[in-house]
Structure formats: structure tokens, C-alpha cells
Design a protein around this motif. Structure first.
Motif, PDB file in Angstrom:
ATOM      1  N   ALA A 191       1.006  -7.460 -10.215  1.00 28.07           N
ATOM      2  CA  ALA A 191       1.923  -8.609 -10.212  1.00 28.07           C
ATOM      3  C   ALA A 191       1.504  -9.740 -11.139  1.00 28.07           C
ATOM      4  CB  ALA A 191       2.076  -9.150  -8.796  1.00 28.07           C
ATOM      5  N   ASP A 192       0.274  -9.669 -11.690  1.00 23.09           N
ATOM      6  CA  ASP A 192      -0.189 -10.675 -12.644  1.00 23.09           C
ATOM      7  C   ASP A 192      -0.057 -12.094 -12.090  1.00 23.09           C
ATOM      8  OD1 ASP A 192      -1.318 -11.489 -15.052  1.00 23.09           O
ATOM      9  OD2 ASP A 192       0.639 -11.742 -16.028  1.00 23.09           O
ATOM     10  N   TRP A 193      -0.431 -12.247 -10.837  1.00 18.54           N
ATOM     11  CA  TRP A 193      -0.468 -13.555 -10.149  1.00 18.54           C
ATOM     12  C   TRP A 193       0.909 -14.231 -10.123  1.00 18.54           C
ATOM     13  CZ3 TRP A 193      -4.523 -13.988  -7.242  1.00 18.54           C
ATOM     14  CH2 TRP A 193      -4.733 -15.175  -6.533  1.00 18.54           C
ATOM     15  N   THR A 194       1.959 -13.432  -9.889  1.00 13.65           N
ATOM     16  CA  THR A 194       3.301 -13.972  -9.713  1.00 13.65           C
ATOM     17  C   THR A 194       3.838 -13.513  -8.367  1.00 13.65           C
ATOM     18  OG1 THR A 194       4.407 -12.058 -10.715  1.00 13.65           O
ATOM     19  CG2 THR A 194       3.716 -13.839 -12.192  1.00 13.65           C
ATOM     20  N   ARG A 209      -3.690 -13.153  -3.008  1.00 17.45           N
ATOM     21  CA  ARG A 209      -2.681 -13.093  -4.069  1.00 17.45           C
ATOM     22  C   ARG A 209      -1.538 -14.029  -3.694  1.00 17.45           C
ATOM     23  NH1 ARG A 209      -1.110  -6.865  -2.284  1.00 17.45           N
ATOM     24  NH2 ARG A 209      -0.900  -7.361  -0.089  1.00 17.45           N
ATOM     25  N   PRO A 210      -0.752 -14.475  -4.654  1.00 18.80           N
ATOM     26  CA  PRO A 210       0.289 -15.457  -4.334  1.00 18.80           C
ATOM     27  C   PRO A 210       1.501 -14.878  -3.630  1.00 18.80           C
ATOM     28  CG  PRO A 210       0.321 -14.938  -6.677  1.00 18.80           C
ATOM     29  CD  PRO A 210      -0.895 -14.275  -6.105  1.00 18.80           C
ATOM     30  N   GLY A 211       1.774 -13.589  -3.758  1.00 16.82           N
ATOM     31  CA  GLY A 211       2.939 -12.982  -3.137  1.00 16.82           C
ATOM     32  C   GLY A 211       2.560 -11.948  -2.105  1.00 16.82           C
ATOM     33  N   ALA A 217       7.275 -10.328  -9.276  1.00 17.30           N
ATOM     34  CA  ALA A 217       7.075  -9.145 -10.109  1.00 17.30           C
ATOM     35  C   ALA A 217       7.989  -8.008  -9.654  1.00 17.30           C
ATOM     36  CB  ALA A 217       5.622  -8.690 -10.040  1.00 17.30           C
ATOM     37  N   GLU A 218       8.385  -7.155 -10.593  1.00 17.42           N
ATOM     38  CA  GLU A 218       9.205  -6.003 -10.228  1.00 17.42           C
ATOM     39  C   GLU A 218       8.427  -5.072  -9.316  1.00 17.42           C
ATOM     40  OE1 GLU A 218      11.618  -2.309 -12.373  1.00 17.42           O
ATOM     41  OE2 GLU A 218      10.939  -4.025 -13.556  1.00 17.42           O
ATOM     42  N   LYS A 219       7.123  -4.882  -9.611  1.00 22.54           N
ATOM     43  CA  LYS A 219       6.231  -4.111  -8.752  1.00 22.54           C
ATOM     44  C   LYS A 219       4.941  -4.902  -8.571  1.00 22.54           C
ATOM     45  CE  LYS A 219       7.574   0.725  -9.215  1.00 22.54           C
ATOM     46  NZ  LYS A 219       7.068   2.096  -9.456  1.00 22.54           N
ATOM     47  N   HIS A 220       4.541  -5.035  -7.322  1.00 24.25           N
ATOM     48  CA  HIS A 220       3.324  -5.794  -7.032  1.00 24.25           C
ATOM     49  C   HIS A 220       2.088  -4.919  -7.007  1.00 24.25           C
ATOM     50  CE1 HIS A 220       5.163  -9.736  -5.886  1.00 24.25           C
ATOM     51  NE2 HIS A 220       6.221  -8.951  -5.791  1.00 24.25           N
ATOM     52  N   GLU A 221       2.264  -3.628  -6.783  1.00 23.07           N
ATOM     53  CA  GLU A 221       1.133  -2.716  -6.722  1.00 23.07           C
ATOM     54  C   GLU A 221       1.621  -1.299  -6.980  1.00 23.07           C
ATOM     55  OE1 GLU A 221      -0.335  -3.773  -2.888  1.00 23.07           O
ATOM     56  OE2 GLU A 221       1.271  -2.749  -1.817  1.00 23.07           O
ATOM     57  N   VAL A 222       0.761  -0.481  -7.580  1.00 21.23           N
ATOM     58  CA  VAL A 222       1.092   0.895  -7.922  1.00 21.23           C
ATOM     59  C   VAL A 222       0.074   1.823  -7.270  1.00 21.23           C
ATOM     60  CG1 VAL A 222       1.348   2.568  -9.784  1.00 21.23           C
ATOM     61  CG2 VAL A 222       2.189   0.227 -10.096  1.00 21.23           C
TER      62      VAL A 222
END
Length: 323
Positions: free
Chosen positions: A103-106, A25-27, A109-114
Motif C-alpha cells: 500500500a506504500d503507506w496509503t 500501517r495507516p490503513g 491503495a488498490e491492493k494493500h497486501e499480496v
């Protein structure tokens, strides 16, 4: 147990695995990642980087590869590599469920995982993993179990996991947070029809955070394979960020801080596999030198002084920015 393959491996690096959290992932929160990955973090770029790392790792004796549903496209990247290399049947593949990538490949993102350890999430993510990895999946782990996780008490979930185990998939769990030891000990008590459910445990253990050590020894004695993650403390033990004591010992060994840090984990008698989270082939090659690091008692004593209180360590980890 699929990890029996590693027990008889002739190459020392077989007990070092490659985790794809940093390149799927990018982040991510690893320090120095901006320099490691550069600006191009397209799907194609990270797929190519992942395949390059997998090729290099396999060529140097690494035989365990670790992904997760929440590591962006890590399962997809690994599945494509396995498809392109059908003869590499001696690898062990582990994935994890329980976090959903959001994160939708950003990178901002406010949240990267839930996180969600419900049966519904397990059923959904198990199907998603099966679509990508199929029968190449050896190990499926609950992602980041804590003492309050419903995964420790949900009998319906335990029955689902036991069904998967009966079909040949090993079941494990990973831990995080300052109460890792409590989570490990609670998980060791989970049984289905009188049989222990879990066959592996994956926990954070490194020069700064050693609190899970006694519980991991108990897990090993109970027959579980111990996988160690974050042996580099998310980059805090890498050369540019390493404590002075670690830098001094590394200089004495003529190897990198990363190799010394991972060697500390490898020398624990309960360690089955320690993960490299390398983002470049150069980092991977340096990490793999851990298999030949020899530390004396005086050096070990100096490194032991680096240990932090668990609460302090995890608070600092929680403050690391996503890069």
C-alpha cells in the motif's frame, strides 16, 4: 517452547497479547478506526502510538507481541521499542510471513497486501525479518493458511522451516476464511523427518465465528499453543457496533463489550493467548479487563445465539472497507 514463559506467569493479562496490525500501517479494516487514529497517520505518529501501546501493555502484564511482514512497519516499530528497552527479555515475539505489504503507506491503495507462500517469498521475508528483529524473534508463522495453500504440501518449504526450528525459532501458522478447521487439521499432519513441523496455530475465533473451535481443541491436544486473533471481529463486537445481546451482558458485568467478547475466548480451555488489536491505550486497558470477567451459564447461552454461519461471517468481513 517460548510460550512456556506464559504458562507460569502470575498476571492474568499474560495470556492476552498485543497485535500491531491496526497501528503498523495507516490503513486497516477495523471499524471505528477513523476515530481511533485521527488524521495524522505519518510514520512518526504511528511509531509513537505503537511505542505508547507497547509500554502500556508491558506495564500491565502483557508478554506476547504479534507483528507481520504485511503489517506496514510493525516489525520496524517493535524492533525499535525492543532496542530502547533491552531489559525486557521476558517478552515473546511472533511475526508472520507470506503477505507482502503493497500500500506504500496509503489508505486507498488498490491492493494493500499480496499473498505468496512460495519458498522464494519465505527466503526474502525471513531475511527482512531477521534484519529487524534478529534473535529476538521467537515465533515465525505462515500467514493465513487455507486448505488450498501450497504451504501445506511444499516439501522444500517444510525443510526450510524445519531448519529454522532447529536453530531455535518456533514455527507456526495462521488461518483465515470459512474453512479454517480444514486448514488446521491439514497442518497438523505436516511432518519433517517424522516430527510435527508446527508448534503454534493462530486463528480467528470470536462470538460471531466459532467454527474453528473443535479443530483448535485438537491442535491444543496435539501440543500446539493456540493464539486467537480477531476476537473483536474487526470492531463488530466493540461498543458502538456490538449486538444488543453483547451490550446487555456487558452492562450486567459493568465492563465493556470488548472485555466480555475477549473473555469468551479466554475461557476456552484450549486458548493459550488471545490478541488485543487495540489502537489506543484506552482500548487496551478496557480489553485487559477480559481477564477478570466472570460469565454465568445464562449469559453464555445468550451470547451463543450470536454465532453466524462461517460463510456469512467471512463474506461480511471481506466487505469491510480499508480505513
Amino acid at each position: 517452547m517460548p510460550f512456556a514463559r506464559l504458562a507460569t506467569a502470575t498476571t492474568p493479562t499474560a495470556h492476552i497479547g498485543l497485535g500491531l496490525a491496526a497501528v503498523g500501517r495507516p490503513g486497516y479494516i477495523n471499524l471505528g478506526r477513523d476515530e481511533d487514529l485521527g488524521q495524522n497517520r505519518s510514520v512518526d505518529a504511528l511509531r509513537a502510538r505503537t511505542h505508547e501501546l507497547l509500554d502500556a501493555a508491558y506495564a500491565q502484564g502483557v508478554r506476547y507481541f504479534d507483528v507481520a511482514r504485511s503489517y506496514g512497519r510493525s516489525e520496524e516499530f517493535l524492533a525499535a521499542w525492543l532496542h530502547q528497552n533491552p531489559g525486557r527479555n521476558d517478552v515473546v515475539i511472533g511475526s508472520k510471513w507470506g503477505y507482502t505489504y503493497t500500500a506504500d503507506w496509503t489508505t486507498d491503495a488498490e491492493k494493500h497486501e499480496v499473498k505468496d507462500h512460495s519458498v522464494r517469498t519465505y527466503d526474502r521475508q525471513r531475511a527482512e525479518t531477521a534484519e529487524l528483529l534478529g534473535d529476538r524473534l521467537d515465533l515465525y508463522q505462515i500467514h493465513s493458511v487455507t486448505p488450498d495453500s501450497p504451504a501445506l504440501t511444499d516439501k522444500d518449504l517444510h525443510a526450510r522451516l524445519a531448519e529454522a526450528a532447529a536453530r531455535g525459532t518456533s514455527i507456526g501458522f495462521s488461518t483465515s476464511g470459512p474453512a479454517q478447521a480444514d486448514a488446521i487439521r491439514a497442518a497438523l499432519e505436516v511432518t519433517v523427518d517424522g516430527e510435527p513441523l508446527f508448534r503454534t496455530v493462530q486463528s480467528t475465533y470470536n462470538a460471531l465465528e466459532t467454527s474453528a473451535g473443535p479443530a483448535l481443541a485438537e491442535a491444543h491436544d496435539a501440543g500446539l499453543t493456540v493464539i486467537v486473533k480477531e476476537g473483536m471481529a474487526n470492531g463488530r463486537l466493540a461498543g458502538p457496533h456490538a449486538p444488543q445481546a453483547l451490550k446487555a451482558v456487558a452492562e450486567e458485568t459493568s465492563l465493556g463489550c470488548d472485555a466480555v467478547a475477549l473473555a469468551l475466548v479466554l475461557r476456552q480451555p484450549w486458548t493459550g493467548v488471545v490478541l488485543s488489536g487495540a489502537a489506543t491505550t484506552g482500548q487496551l486497558a478496557s480489553n485487559l479487563h477480559a481477564a477478570v470477567v466472570d460469565l454465568d451459564d445464562e449469559q453464555l447461552s445468550r451470547l451463543a445465539a450470536l454465532v453466524e454461519e462461517p460463510q456469512t461471517y467471512w463474506e461480511r468481513r471481506g466487505q469491510l472497507p480499508w480505513h
